[in-house]
Design a protein around this motif. Structure first.
Motif, PDB file in Angstrom:
ATOM      1  N   CYS A 104       0.610  -1.165  -0.123  1.00 24.49           N
ATOM      2  CA  CYS A 104      -0.062   0.063   0.015  1.00 24.49           C
ATOM      3  C   CYS A 104       0.998   1.323  -0.074  1.00 24.49           C
ATOM      4  CB  CYS A 104      -0.787  -0.010   1.332  1.00 24.49           C
ATOM      5  SG  CYS A 104      -2.277   1.095   1.003  1.00 24.49           S
ATOM      6  N   ASN A 105       2.053   1.266   0.760  1.00 20.93           N
ATOM      7  CA  ASN A 105       2.853   2.440   0.777  1.00 20.93           C
ATOM      8  C   ASN A 105       3.263   2.513  -0.397  1.00 20.93           C
ATOM      9  OD1 ASN A 105       2.255   2.866   3.507  1.00 20.93           O
ATOM     10  ND2 ASN A 105       4.399   1.950   4.073  1.00 20.93           N
ATOM     11  N   ALA A 106       4.061   1.580  -1.312  1.00 20.42           N
ATOM     12  CA  ALA A 106       4.340   1.633  -2.489  1.00 20.42           C
ATOM     13  C   ALA A 106       3.708   2.355  -3.368  1.00 20.42           C
ATOM     14  CB  ALA A 106       4.921   0.157  -3.168  1.00 20.42           C
ATOM     15  N   LEU A 107       2.233   2.161  -3.376  1.00 18.18           N
ATOM     16  CA  LEU A 107       1.163   2.792  -4.221  1.00 18.18           C
ATOM     17  C   LEU A 107       1.088   4.063  -4.042  1.00 18.18           C
ATOM     18  CD1 LEU A 107      -1.163  -0.454  -4.613  1.00 18.18           C
ATOM     19  CD2 LEU A 107       0.392   0.563  -6.429  1.00 18.18           C
ATOM     20  N   LEU A 108       0.871   4.349  -2.397  1.00 16.50           N
ATOM     21  CA  LEU A 108       0.727   5.694  -2.036  1.00 16.50           C
ATOM     22  C   LEU A 108       1.868   6.506  -2.456  1.00 16.50           C
ATOM     23  CD1 LEU A 108      -1.114   4.905   1.336  1.00 16.50           C
ATOM     24  CD2 LEU A 108      -2.346   5.749  -0.883  1.00 16.50           C
ATOM     25  N   ALA A 109       2.989   6.020  -2.471  1.00 16.13           N
ATOM     26  CA  ALA A 109       4.133   6.805  -2.743  1.00 16.13           C
ATOM     27  C   ALA A 109       4.429   7.001  -4.187  1.00 16.13           C
ATOM     28  CB  ALA A 109       5.593   6.202  -2.152  1.00 16.13           C
ATOM     29  N   THR A 110       3.673   6.219  -4.996  1.00 19.57           N
ATOM     30  CA  THR A 110       4.202   6.442  -6.534  1.00 19.57           C
ATOM     31  C   THR A 110       3.175   6.945  -7.501  1.00 19.57           C
ATOM     32  OG1 THR A 110       4.082   4.072  -6.692  1.00 19.57           O
ATOM     33  CG2 THR A 110       6.304   4.822  -6.112  1.00 19.57           C
ATOM     34  N   VAL A 111       1.991   6.627  -7.197  1.00 21.55           N
ATOM     35  CA  VAL A 111       0.667   6.618  -7.879  1.00 21.55           C
ATOM     36  C   VAL A 111       0.050   7.952  -7.709  1.00 21.55           C
ATOM     37  CG1 VAL A 111      -1.460   5.689  -8.510  1.00 21.55           C
ATOM     38  CG2 VAL A 111       0.385   4.229  -8.291  1.00 21.55           C
ATOM     39  N   ASN A 112      -0.253   8.736  -8.719  1.00 25.49           N
ATOM     40  CA  ASN A 112      -1.005  10.027  -8.651  1.00 25.49           C
ATOM     41  C   ASN A 112      -2.436   9.874  -9.314  1.00 25.49           C
ATOM     42  OD1 ASN A 112       1.037  11.908  -8.238  1.00 25.49           O
ATOM     43  ND2 ASN A 112       1.954  11.450 -10.297  1.00 25.49           N
TER      44      ASN A 112
END
Ligand code: PMP
Ligand code: GLU
Length: 397
Positions: free
Chosen positions: A105-113
């Motif tokens: 989830c962090n990976a997505l929150l950190a990279t997805v606009n």
């Protein structure tokens, strides 16, 4: 007015956790339910790992740890990655979180606009889709059914990539299908990704050790993709440590720093004691991993044999993880008394109520017409569950 935000209203509750909860409630009410819904090793955590946690308490590992985790654990993970996976990530590129779940989830929150596309080969684990929603991204599912052993082709991947693609997720061995991509299959997918340098890759390798093909290669092995590769893994499955909630991500430094910033504002670090236990898991003897793998392999053989005897089920032989994902649409349209099975979800509910076996509807994994059974349970439970399913299914006409 319930004051719930749109963000939360848009989320779907986790079907795996919901089904497991339902089966626990039925058990509490005195019904002998066999729970094959949740994917969790039935083994207890090995003793040497538990001992390390006890020592950590006595040594006063009781204060706030650093946000990305203890450096000793990050080093142990970095060494694990070079020893077992042949990839080099510095400890500074590794962030420890509350399970692989939080790091995905962090990976997505950190990279997805907002509006970015996230490509997900499906069937896929229930939580991926909702994590993308949380990040305000758009799920682009790429479907591979049982007829292609649940594995996407390079052509399918190529067709799914657009200028808005931000991340592509990979999970091999896969939850819910148990499929394992070979090195050659991964190389062909990697060749597609090489042509699209604007796409990040998120490899969820949580089931890497649970495979029956002498090793499950990861998409992360390809040097050409290294500068946009994020690897998520953890101790839950390999070391039977689901309750300790330790997972991690290894990522390009800028992304690791982004994740540390995010984590620093909403969960800080994870439990100090659990981290010391995870460190012991990575640095101690690895025999326990192989012992559990062997037990899962025996159970895989057993469940496949029994499932093939159920009329109408289309069953493949999964090469990894601990799930069977039969195609069961032959039962859609059948009846029992005045009850009609209109979907795989109805069939799953029928099996829960009539056979007292808890499974999960394939629709939760973007594959209606299928169901998922976790065989991380005893051989006796597997035999009894399959007998009950067969008997209950035979009553449908
Ligand atoms: N990825 C997959 C594919 C899983 O099945 C699970 C199991 N829940 C996870 C990640 C998360 O595992 P955990 O949070 O327990 O580390
Ligand atoms: N990964 C497991 C499953 O799919 C654990 C439950 C969950 O977190 O979804 O059943």
């Amino acid at each position: 007015m319930d004051f719930i935000s749109e963000r939360i209203n848009n989320l779907t509750p986790s079907a795996t956790l919901a089904m497991s909860q339902k089966s626990a409630e039925l058990r509490a009410a005195g019904i002998d339910v066999i729970n094959m819904s949740i994917g969790e090793p039935d083994f207890n955590t090995p003793d040497f790992i538990k001992e390390a946690a006890k020592v950590a308490i006595d040594e006063n590992y009781t204060h706030y740890p650093p946000v990305p985790g203890y450096m000793t654990l990050r080093k142990a993970i970095s060494e694990k990655l070079s020893r077992e996976n042949g990839v080099d990530y510095a400890p500074e590129q590794i962030v420890v979180g509350n399970g692989a779940k939080q790091e995905l989830c962090n990976a997505l929150l950190a990279t997805v606009n907002p509006g970015d596309e996230v490509i997900i080969p499906v069937p896929a684990w229930v939580s991926y889709m909702d994590m993308v929603k949380l990040a305000e991204g758009k799920v682009v599912p790429v479907y591979a059914g049982v007829e292609q052993n649940f594995k996407i082709t390079p052509e399918q991947l190529e067709a799914a990539i657009t200028p808005r693609s931000r991340v592509v997720m990979f999970n091999s061995p896969s939850n819910p299908t148990g499929s394992v991509y070979s090195r050659a299959e991964l190389a062909a997918l990697a060749a597609v990704l090489e042509r699209h340098p604007h796409v990040l890759i998120l490899a969820d390798d949580i089931y890497e050790h649970i495979n029956y093909v002498g090793g499950a290669p990861s998409i992360a092995q390809f040097e050409s993709l290294r500068d946009r590769m994020m690897i998520v893994n953890g101790v839950s499955k390999a070391y039977a440590m689901t309750g300790w909630r330790i997972g991690w991500i290894a990522a390009p430094l800028a992304i690791a720093k982004g994740i540390i910033k995010l984590q620093g504002q909403y969960t800080s670090s994870v439990s100090s004691i659990a981290m010391k236990a995870a460190e012991a898991a990575y640095t101690g003897s690895q025999d326990c991993v192989e012992d559990m793998r062997r037990a899962f392999e025996r159970r895989r053989d057993l469940i496949v044999e029994l499932a093939k005897e159920i009329p109408g089920w289309v069953v493949n032989k999964p090469d990894g993880a601990f799930y069977l994902f039969p195609e069961v649409s032959a039962y859609i349209g059948k009846r029992y008394g005045d009850r009609e099975i209109k979907s795989s979800g109805d069939y799953v509910m029928y099996l829960l109520e009539e056979a007292h076996v808890a499974a999960v509807d394939g629709a939760a994994f973007c594959a209606p017409g299928y169901l998922r059974l976790s065989y991380a349970t005893s051989e006796d439970n597997i035999r009894e569950a399959m007998r009950r399913i067969r008997e209950a299914s035979a009553k449908l006409g």
